[in-house]
Design an enzyme around this catalytic site. Sequence first.
Site, mmCIF file in Angstrom:
data_model
loop_
_atom_site.group_PDB
_atom_site.id
_atom_site.type_symbol
_atom_site.label_atom_id
_atom_site.label_comp_id
_atom_site.label_asym_id
_atom_site.label_seq_id
_atom_site.Cartn_x
_atom_site.Cartn_y
_atom_site.Cartn_z
ATOM 1 N N ASN A 174 0.823 -1.204 0.000
ATOM 2 C CA ASN A 174 0.000 0.000 0.000
ATOM 3 C C ASN A 174 0.858 1.255 0.000
ATOM 4 O O ASN A 174 2.027 1.219 0.341
ATOM 5 C CB ASN A 174 -0.865 0.003 1.262
ATOM 6 N N CYS A 175 0.197 2.350 -0.327
ATOM 7 C CA CYS A 175 0.819 3.658 -0.292
ATOM 8 C C CYS A 175 1.537 3.870 1.041
ATOM 9 O O CYS A 175 0.953 3.562 2.072
ATOM 10 C CB CYS A 175 -0.254 4.727 -0.469
ATOM 11 N N PRO A 176 2.743 4.399 1.096
ATOM 12 C CA PRO A 176 3.534 4.909 -0.027
ATOM 13 C C PRO A 176 4.581 3.933 -0.540
ATOM 14 O O PRO A 176 5.473 4.332 -1.286
ATOM 15 C CB PRO A 176 4.225 6.110 0.608
ATOM 16 N N PHE A 177 4.515 2.624 -0.140
ATOM 17 C CA PHE A 177 5.586 1.700 -0.492
ATOM 18 C C PHE A 177 5.840 1.527 -1.989
ATOM 19 O O PHE A 177 7.002 1.459 -2.396
ATOM 20 C CB PHE A 177 5.393 0.351 0.189
#
Lengths: 157, 79
Positions: B16-19
């Site tokens: 998920n964001c920000p990965f």
Amino acid sequence: MSEKKKRLAIIASQANITGAYPPLLLATTAAAMDYEVGIFFTFFGLNMLKKNKLNKIKITPAGETAMPMPIPQIVGVLPGMTSMATKMMKSWMKKANVAKLQELMDIAVESGVKLIACQMTMEVMKIKRKDLIDECVVGGAATFIEFASEADINLYI
Amino acid sequence: MMDYTITKTLDVKKLNCPFPILKTKKAINDIEIGEYLEVLATDPGSVSDFQAWCNSTSHELVESSQENGIFRYIIKKTK
């Protein structure tokens, strides 16, 4: 590259999970977008810079009216409720594959985010330099303002 | 028709964001200017995030597509 980097300046003033995530999420993302980033940790936000503290950050259910809890709001002030809400929140985040705060802090450090610890808060809360992670610098309001005055984005969280 | 060779593929599915963006930033450092990075993601927010990241870093988003819930981005390293 001689081109001047864009800059993001953040004030992190909260210690709840919901207040601790946004500064680190935005800082690491901006750094990945080639921004120069600085975070000024003040008041309860300073807890985020304490050694071995980041994984112990909690959420207090009392007052978090939007948090879906199977109990009435008033029960949130009882002993044990903060730890219960924290466990719930962490398990939702784990299921959603959200990064851990420590992982984000490590990436922030690695990508050169400037971490400024508020000197005044340290005095008020009796926090010593050695209580804080080595990677931060200690500074006051003027340090932040100087950095923020050149920033393209300024955020207070 | 593909007129490029992919140098490296980055799998950020289920992240998920920000990965997806953070890992893409790292991965782009591993390839040379002019080479192509392929990123596979499942985060629906990544569609606008990859466009924004490319606009901001000036790497070129050559392709942005979706098939069976998997988003695929091809990025050309420009600097």
